[in-house]
Design an enzyme around this catalytic site. Structure first.
Site, PDB file in Angstrom:
ATOM      1  N   HIS A  36       0.833  -1.209   0.000  1.00 29.34           N
ATOM      2  CA  HIS A  36       0.000   0.000   0.000  1.00 29.34           C
ATOM      3  C   HIS A  36       0.863   1.253   0.000  1.00 29.34           C
ATOM      4  CE1 HIS A  36       0.339   0.697   4.431  1.00 29.34           C
ATOM      5  NE2 HIS A  36       0.322  -0.616   4.525  1.00 29.34           N
ATOM      6  N   ASP A  70       6.285   0.585   6.429  1.00 30.80           N
ATOM      7  CA  ASP A  70       4.833   0.392   6.292  1.00 30.80           C
ATOM      8  C   ASP A  70       4.237   1.516   5.462  1.00 30.80           C
ATOM      9  OD1 ASP A  70       2.285  -0.544   6.612  1.00 30.80           O
ATOM     10  OD2 ASP A  70       2.056   0.133   8.669  1.00 30.80           O
ATOM     11  N   GLU A  95      -4.936   1.762   2.624  1.00 30.62           N
ATOM     12  CA  GLU A  95      -5.010   0.526   3.418  1.00 30.62           C
ATOM     13  C   GLU A  95      -5.213   0.867   4.888  1.00 30.62           C
ATOM     14  OE1 GLU A  95      -3.676  -2.686   6.033  1.00 30.62           O
ATOM     15  OE2 GLU A  95      -2.713  -0.751   5.825  1.00 30.62           O
ATOM     16  N   GLU A  96      -4.505   1.920   5.337  1.00 30.36           N
ATOM     17  CA  GLU A  96      -4.412   2.158   6.777  1.00 30.36           C
ATOM     18  C   GLU A  96      -5.723   2.533   7.447  1.00 30.36           C
ATOM     19  OE1 GLU A  96      -2.130   1.163   8.418  1.00 30.36           O
ATOM     20  OE2 GLU A  96      -0.173   1.410   7.496  1.00 30.36           O
ATOM     21  N   ASP A 127       3.466  -6.510   3.048  1.00 29.60           N
ATOM     22  CA  ASP A 127       3.064  -5.474   4.003  1.00 29.60           C
ATOM     23  C   ASP A 127       3.471  -5.868   5.420  1.00 29.60           C
ATOM     24  OD1 ASP A 127       2.009  -3.212   5.129  1.00 29.60           O
ATOM     25  OD2 ASP A 127      -0.064  -3.916   5.090  1.00 29.60           O
ATOM     26  N   HIS A 179       3.673   2.469  12.592  1.00 33.26           N
ATOM     27  CA  HIS A 179       2.737   3.564  12.899  1.00 33.26           C
ATOM     28  C   HIS A 179       3.314   4.583  13.880  1.00 33.26           C
ATOM     29  CE1 HIS A 179      -0.928   0.757  11.815  1.00 33.26           C
ATOM     30  NE2 HIS A 179      -0.007   0.814  10.873  1.00 33.26           N
TER      31      HIS A 179
HETATM   32 ZN   LIG Z   1       0.858  -1.634   6.203  1.00 36.91          ZN
END
Ligand SMILES: [Zn+2]
Length: 459
Positions: free
Chosen positions: A275, A287, A321-322, A349, A419
């Site tokens: 993503h 990520d 995606e998130e 991912d 994140h």
């Molecule tokens: Zn991800």
């Protein structure tokens, strides 16, 4: 005969017959020399890491609904065209737009101290001026139930140590609902991570229409543990939480697509990617810029070696995606009539750390074939093909029967940075990223080129 009719006939004639085990055994012999060339080429090239660096440092975080995400997509389209990939394009997707705004948490009692925090994606704001309330620390949903009489009017802090992502993330996703049900005015979680240098982690959360919405934020494990000890000592804990997050109307974005068209069966597609969006903190390097770039580079390595498989290999950087999964769903809808010609979907991912192999979801006969292909990755240690695997973005097409695979890597450090502001390219090793490129390229190439089509189906 047009290539399309040819492809159709091939699908019809091969779709039902399971390839013989002997044919699968042959894959290793048939493809060894070619895949060794692919691996050599991937490992002697540092473009992948450099592109992750350029993408993440030029555009920074690529959160859904932001100009940075769209500029990053424009840049990829431009670069893919310059690389000479086929059918480079953006496919339109509307994405949600959540804006964090300014936010803070402060310990007010027993002493004053700023607490590093991140509001959780989708959370509402506090009233202007914030919420100042006593804190109740709990260790689980069961613990909250036991202390429910104590939760009313308080900020509930879920101090739940990391066990696995799947287990611990439940408190990030659903903590606000449980806390509101107990009468809390806000909720906080201990960040979902096994290791911390006082770094808060964001991520998605949800509300439930049956209960009041309350603000939901993450603080660091260090501060959550400190407050647990304060509570044990009988100290009164008061925190002031200020959040100004809001949800704006949906915004236009795109799935970014580039291809290596197949020679004789161009309508049969192996789709792979990651993503392109990230959270709004850090730079989304592992990520998931790494996943998108690894797939993209895999295609470029094949192209550079002049390897054109029978079937098309399509690289996709899925959007959103998130905090919405709109890109994966839109891909399914846009390509719905062609899903039967999707031979395999591959997602990266889990970070582009040292690759170990792939997880596979599909039929037994297809599993036997991809295990054979895995044997071609022994020299880079990425030959473990396990049952079960896929990814969030390919989930919607896997649900329609497309076999799916996820790249498995050494995940030791993934959730250290996931994140957070610390998800930056320096966490990735150029050699390991190149190994991921090699693994993706070999798998995609053999599946796209082998004479018999990988059997369709997901069970
Ligand atoms: Zn991800």
């Amino acid at each position: 005969m047009t290539p399309i009719r040819l492809a159709l006939l091939a699908t019809l004639s091969l779709g039902t017959a399971a390839p013989s085990p002997a044919a699968a055994q042959d894959l290793a012999t048939r493809y060894r020399a070619t895949t060794d060339r692919i691996i050599d080429a991937a490992l002697s090239d540092s473009t992948a890491w450099n592109r992750v660096a350029e993408l993440t440092e030029r555009f920074g975080a690529r959160f859904s609904g932001t100009p940075s995400l769209e500029q990053a997509i424009d840049w990829i389209i431009e670069r893919m065209k310059a690389d000479g990939l086929d059918n480079v394009r953006g496919e339109p997707v509307m994405v949600p737009r959540w804006v964090r705004g300014s936010e803070s948490a402060e310990l007010v009692e027993p002493r004053r101290q700023a607490l590093p925090m991140l509001g959780l994606g989708g959370s509402i704001a506090t009233p202007e001026g914030g919420i100042t309330a006593q804190v109740l620390v709990v260790t689980s949903y069961q613990d909250l139930e036991r202390r429910a009489a104590d939760a009313r009017g308080k900020i509930v802090l879920f101090n739940v140590p990391f066990s696995s992502y799947g287990e611990t993330v439940q408190y990030r996703a659903n903590g606000a609902v449980a806390a509101a049900r107990a009468g809390a005015v806000a909720s906080m979680i201990r960040s979902v991570t096994p290791f911390s240098m006082r770094t808060p982690h964001t991520g998605g959360m949800r509300y439930d229409s049956t209960v009041r919405r309350i603000p939901h934020a993450a603080i660091t494990p260090e501060d959550a543990d400190m407050m647990a000890r304060m509570q044990e000592r009988g100290e009164r804990i008061v925190v002031k939480l200020v959040m100004s997050a809001r949800t704006l109307p949906d915004a236009p974005s795109r799935n970014v697509v580039g291809e290596l068209r197949g020679t004789t069966l161009p309508d049969e597609v192996v789709v792979m990617g990651g993503h392109i969006d990230s959270w709004d903190v850090g730079r989304g390097a592992m990520d998931d810029a790494g996943g998108v770039v690894a797939a993209w580079e895999a295609l470029r390595v094949l192209d550079r070696l002049g390897l054109r498989p029978r079937r098309t290999i399509r690289v996709v950087g899925w959007t959103n995606e998130e905090n919405g999964m709109r890109g994966g769903n839109a891909y399914r809808d846009t390509h719905r009539s062609a899903l039967g010609s999707h031979v395999l979907a591959i997602e990266s991912d889990a970070g582009v750390f040292k690759p170990l192999g792939f997880g596979f979801t599909g039929t037994d006969s297809a599993f036997a074939i991809v295990q054979q292909i895995g044997g071609l990755l022994t020299r880079i240690g990425a030959d473990t093909i396990r049952r079960g695997g896929g990814g969030a973005d390919i989930g919607p097409i896997m649900a329609e029967g497309v076999p799916g695979m996820g790249l498995n890597v050494d995940g030791t450090k993934y959730f250290w940075y996931h994140h957070t502001d610390a998800d930056t390219v320096d966490k990735l090793d150029p050699h390991e990223v190149a190994q991921c490129v090699a693994a993706m390229a070999v798998l995609a190439y053999v599946v796209a080129d082998m004479p018999e089509r990988l059997p369709f189906g997901n069970r």
